[in-house]
Design an enzyme around this catalytic site. Structure first.
Site, mmCIF file in Angstrom:
data_model
loop_
_atom_site.group_PDB
_atom_site.id
_atom_site.type_symbol
_atom_site.label_atom_id
_atom_site.label_comp_id
_atom_site.label_asym_id
_atom_site.label_seq_id
_atom_site.Cartn_x
_atom_site.Cartn_y
_atom_site.Cartn_z
ATOM 1 N N ASP A 129 36.022 43.841 34.843
ATOM 2 C CA ASP A 129 37.336 44.281 35.300
ATOM 3 C C ASP A 129 38.411 43.630 34.439
ATOM 4 O OD1 ASP A 129 39.414 45.227 37.126
ATOM 5 O OD2 ASP A 129 39.499 43.157 37.810
ATOM 6 N N ASP A 144 37.263 40.790 40.646
ATOM 7 C CA ASP A 144 37.846 39.812 41.573
ATOM 8 C C ASP A 144 38.607 40.436 42.728
ATOM 9 O OD1 ASP A 144 40.175 40.688 40.163
ATOM 10 O OD2 ASP A 144 41.174 38.832 40.770
ATOM 11 N N ASP A 151 37.343 46.062 43.528
ATOM 12 C CA ASP A 151 36.127 45.846 42.743
ATOM 13 C C ASP A 151 34.875 45.767 43.617
ATOM 14 O OD1 ASP A 151 37.566 45.675 40.340
ATOM 15 O OD2 ASP A 151 37.985 43.553 40.671
#
Length: 652
Positions: free
Chosen positions: A324, A522, A526
């Protein structure tokens, strides 16, 4: 002979009786005392007393082992402890009391060695649980009252004394707090936090006493979540351990077949006894859990919590990483990167006026501008007549001047025209662009970005050095922003403009490029992708609780730096486990064949099998040490940017 029930290695073995765990601590004393007494009696010519002493010692251990075997069988676990039971019982039946006593001592001693190895391997994770506080000092009506953690609610003021473990997540009420975070993140030095800064439970007050304002209940705190993760990690069985169980059943069958064959071929029951005595399942049922738990413990020591041996094995096999962007590869907070002035005022004055107005806004970009102005030491004025249009910007008066700070729509609503030539300089790389107008005249264009973490590029390079073959950046941000961020970095592909479902699809699609795919993230958005990946890794220091719960690995420090080191630890632990299994089994089979051919007596077989047991367990414990995996992380987190930029820049 050191054995355990197949299907439940020591780290996962169900309790067979309330007294059994304590029994293993002193069980070795019985055969040791009996063996010593028997040898002393034999030295003075009392063979009858010697035989009696050895028999009694063997029977004591045999009784404890019989209870364990029966209990395991009742639960459906076919145990390799049957081999130890048969060998001790066979020694007594064949009038080999000395061999029986030696086997009993080897078994009981092996149990102690196994318990020590497992205990030492899990010490780091056990320490996390042991440090959990039970009470806190809450300020009530000017007095301090000791209350259980369950009684704490958001808003409570808690006194944290020197050496206390922070009981809940919260903010420093005033002054400064100096916290030792080494037990959670591996940081070597204490970290200082100012007034109103967020501090996490589980850290230790290494400075003066301070007041903590609780932000969430204790059950929802970071440390409580970590404790739950540790307990889950210790209760899970690794796939490699389950594989060892299947091998263990085959090994048990081979042992009985070889022992029975030797007896039938020679007519000598001592041959069968020798085979049973030398058969050692320790490489299967001990080496794997000891090595894997050693790896889990070592990873915890650098601030990486791995949820069980299964996750450790997967971490060792990773070849594809999907990472990410916001809050993972970047800090997740907007920062001013460019100022383009359009009026006669200088840059500093425009920033001061705009930041003064933005004090009235709670938008993350507005806060970023205020923080930048304060960092530069600018004296901010009090704004008046403030009006905020959510998503568009803020209007108001500062020191008699009318200001507009926001996006194009706000400017159009107030008939302020920015010319095309006044466009932002770095629009492609900017996460958000803010326009500033003073007294109806365009004054400046401010560009904000979420920059790459200082260790972000190095972390990606280290992942490559660990053998990662493909790295994919997955983000909800614009493609131009994402590509500008990773320009020159070790990234193979960029997937941009993704919502949570599309991010999950990206993870699933990457399976065609590697057998095991890891997702690193995080945020709450996600969590689906973390759950869909073969292995999910969450930044747990400041990330969302949902991400930490969905992940298989949690980084307790707000940095990617520990991840490559954790991969090296996992690969070393897995390699040592496999090495212990195959080398140990090879030695055991060789000894069994030698015993079947008559080259080893029962007594010699017992000594040989214990030597193999000790060697295998000590080799598995090498996973606790090994080459240095890098310096301890010393990163501090920053608040996450959870809302879109003024111009709609996503922070996913």
């Amino acid at each position: 002979m050191t054995t355990a029930a197949v299907g439940s290695p020591e780290t996962n073995r169900p309790a067979v009786a309330g007294w059994m765990p304590g029994l293993r601590g002193w069980l070795a004393a019985l055969p040791l005392a009996g063996l010593s007494a028997g040898l002393a009696a034999q030295a003075v010519g009392r063979a009858d007393i010697a035989a009696a002493a050895w028999t009694v010692a063997t029977l004591a251990v045999l009784g404890a082992l019989l209870i364990q075997v029966v209990t395991s069988l009742a639960k459906g676990d076919v145990g390799l402890d049957l081999v130890a039971l048969l060998s001790m019982g066979g020694a007594l039946a064949l009038s080999q009391p000395l061999a029986g006593a030696v086997i009993a001592l080897m078994y009981a001693g092996g149990q102690s060695l196994e318990a020590y190895a497992s205990g030492r391997a899990g010490s780091a994770m056990t320490a996390l649980i042991a440090r959990q506080p039970r009470t806190a000092l809450r300020e009530e009506d000017g007095a301090l009252t000791e209350v259980p953690l369950a009684a704490l609610v958001p808003g409570d003021r808690i006194l944290v004394r020197v050496g206390d473990v922070l009981p809940v997540d919260g903010r420093v009420a005033s002054g400064r707090a100096v916290l030792d975070r080494s037990s959670l993140t591996g940081e070597a030095l204490p970290v200082s936090f100012g007034a109103n800064e967020l501090v996490l439970s589980g850290t230790v007050n290494a400075g003066e006493p301070f007041t903590l304002v609780a932000e969430r209940p204790a059950a929802e705190s970071t440390y409580a979540g970590i404790v739950r993760l540790v307990e889950a990690a210790r209760s899970q069985k690794a796939p490699m351990a389950r594989l060892a169980d299947r091998y263990g059943l085959a090994f048990l069958s081979l042992t009985l077949l070889l022992a029975g064959g030797a007896w039938l071929a020679t007519g000598d029951p001592l041959r069968a006894l020798s085979v049973l005595v030398v058969a050692t399942p320790c490489p299967l049922i001990l080496a794997v859990p000891v090595a894997l738990v050693s790896g889990l413990s070592r990873a915890a020591g650098i601030g990486v919590l791995i949820k069980g041996g299964g996750a450790l094995e997967l971490l060792a096999r990773i070849r594809v990483v999907v990472v990410d962007k916001t809050g993972t590869l970047t800090h997740g907070t907007a920062r001013l990167v460019s100022v383009q002035t359009l009026a006669a005022l200088d840059e500093a004055e425009i920033l001061r006026l705009a930041a003064s107005l933005d004090q009235a806004s709670g938008h993350p970009v507005a806060r970023a501008l205020v923080e930048e102005a304060r960092r530069r030491g600018m004296p901010l004025a009090q704004p008046t007549m403030v009006t905020e249009s959510p998503g568009d910007g803020v209007t108001g008066v500062v020191e008699g001047r009318h200001l507009l700070v926001g996006g194009p729509r706000l400017m159009r609503m107030n008939d302020v025209r920015f010319l095309p030539a006044d466009g932002p300089r770095h629009a492609a790389a900017a996460a958000a662009t803010v326009l500033v107008a003073i007294d109806g005249t365009p004054a400046a264009i401010l560009e904000f970005a979420d920059p790459l973490r200082a260790d972000g590029g190095n972390a990606l390079a280290e992942l490559r050095a660990c053998g990662i073959e493909r790295v994919v950046l997955a983000t909800g941000d614009r493609r131009a922003v994402a590509e500008a961020l990773v320009n020159g970095l070790s990234v193979d592909a960029v997937a941009a403009d993704l919502d949570p479902a599309a991010k999950t699809d990206t993870v699933m699609a990457e399976r065609r490029n590697g057998p095991v795919v890891m997702m690193v993230g995080d945020g709450v958005n996600d969590a689906p992708a973390l759950a869909a990946a073969d292995l999910g890794v969450a930044l747990g220091a400041r990330g969302a609780a949902a991400a930490a719960e969905a992940a298989d690995v949690v980084l307790l420090v707000d940095s990617l730096a520990p991840l490559p080191r954790a991969i090296r630890i996992a690969r070393r632990a897995r390699a040592i486990a496999l090495q212990s299994v195959w080398v140990g089994l090879g030695l055991s089979l060789a000894g069994m064949v030698a015993a079947a051919l008559g080259y080893l007596s029962p007594l010699q077989g017992a000594l040989l099998q214990e030597a193999i047991d000790v060697a295998v367990i000590l080799n598995a414990m090498r996973a606790l040490g090994g080459p240095q995996v890098g310096r301890k992380p010393e990163a501090r987190g920053v608040p996450r940017l959870n809302r879109p930029g003024i111009f709609g820049g996503s922070n996913s």
